[in-house]
Write a protein that holds these residues in place. Structure first.
Motif, PDB file in Angstrom:
ATOM      1  N   MET A  51      -5.399   6.016  -3.679  1.00 37.50           N
ATOM      2  CA  MET A  51      -5.431   7.067  -2.661  1.00 37.50           C
ATOM      3  C   MET A  51      -4.407   8.155  -2.958  1.00 37.50           C
ATOM      4  N   GLY A  52      -3.241   7.782  -3.464  1.00 40.13           N
ATOM      5  CA  GLY A  52      -2.247   8.779  -3.856  1.00 40.13           C
ATOM      6  C   GLY A  52      -2.755   9.659  -4.982  1.00 40.13           C
ATOM      7  N   PHE A  96       0.829  -1.198   0.000  1.00 38.02           N
ATOM      8  CA  PHE A  96       0.000   0.000   0.000  1.00 38.02           C
ATOM      9  C   PHE A  96       0.866   1.252   0.000  1.00 38.02           C
ATOM     10  N   PHE A  97       1.815   1.325   0.935  1.00 34.53           N
ATOM     11  CA  PHE A  97       2.600   2.540   1.079  1.00 34.53           C
ATOM     12  C   PHE A  97       3.615   2.725  -0.046  1.00 34.53           C
ATOM     13  N   ILE A 156       2.697   9.741  -5.163  1.00 32.69           N
ATOM     14  CA  ILE A 156       2.902  11.049  -4.545  1.00 32.69           C
ATOM     15  C   ILE A 156       4.285  11.604  -4.910  1.00 32.69           C
ATOM     16  N   GLY A 185      -3.451   1.845  -2.486  1.00 31.69           N
ATOM     17  CA  GLY A 185      -2.422   2.851  -2.228  1.00 31.69           C
ATOM     18  C   GLY A 185      -2.235   3.786  -3.408  1.00 31.69           C
ATOM     19  N   ALA A 186      -2.185   3.229  -4.614  1.00 28.93           N
ATOM     20  CA  ALA A 186      -2.021   4.059  -5.809  1.00 28.93           C
ATOM     21  C   ALA A 186      -3.244   4.944  -6.022  1.00 28.93           C
ATOM     22  N   LYS A 200      -0.252   5.603 -11.936  1.00 27.29           N
ATOM     23  CA  LYS A 200      -1.065   4.716 -11.107  1.00 27.29           C
ATOM     24  C   LYS A 200      -0.763   3.231 -11.373  1.00 27.29           C
ATOM     25  N   PHE A 231       1.481   4.123  -2.868  1.00 27.41           N
ATOM     26  CA  PHE A 231       1.123   5.492  -2.488  1.00 27.41           C
ATOM     27  C   PHE A 231       2.315   6.427  -2.686  1.00 27.41           C
TER      28      PHE A 231
END
Length: 108
Positions: free
Chosen positions: A95-96, A12-13, A20, A92-93, A49, A16
């Motif tokens: 949400m980023g 996830f991170f 970002i 994660g992608a 993404k 993300f």
């Protein structure tokens, strides 16, 4: 269970962070190139993404091989884990990308 949660969280991170970080650096580059940074950041986030998901799950075809080989053998648990890892990377992608959209377009 601990391995699953830590791997899912890392996927996830990583996804993300790829979105970002790539978008922010594209915005800095846009300033130097005298382009509108918000537009460049948003376009970059949308294009990054899928690559963020690929980077998070390992950047290769191995997760797909794990899914295919385990499903053909009838083992559903390892295949389900790989699918969950891909879903966490997608979240994660996504949400980023949504965060970049919120910052660049003002929540539109």
């Amino acid at each position: 269970m601990t391995y699953f949660l830590s791997k899912a969280g890392m996927d996830f991170f990583i996804a993300f962070g790829v979105v970002i970080g790539g978008s922010m650096l594209a915005g800095v580059g846009a300033v130097f190139m005298l382009m509108p940074p918000a537009t460049v950041m948003f376009d970059t986030a949308m294009r990054l993404k899928i690559w963020a998901i690929v980077a998070a799950i390992g950047g290769s075809i191995d997760p797909v091989k794990v899914i295919e080989s385990n499903l053909t053998l009838g083992h559903l648990s390892p295949a389900a884990q790989q699918i969950c890892f891909i879903l966490f990377a997608f979240l994660g992608a996504h949400m980023g990308t949504e965060l970049v959209k919120l910052v660049c377009k003002g929540g539109i």
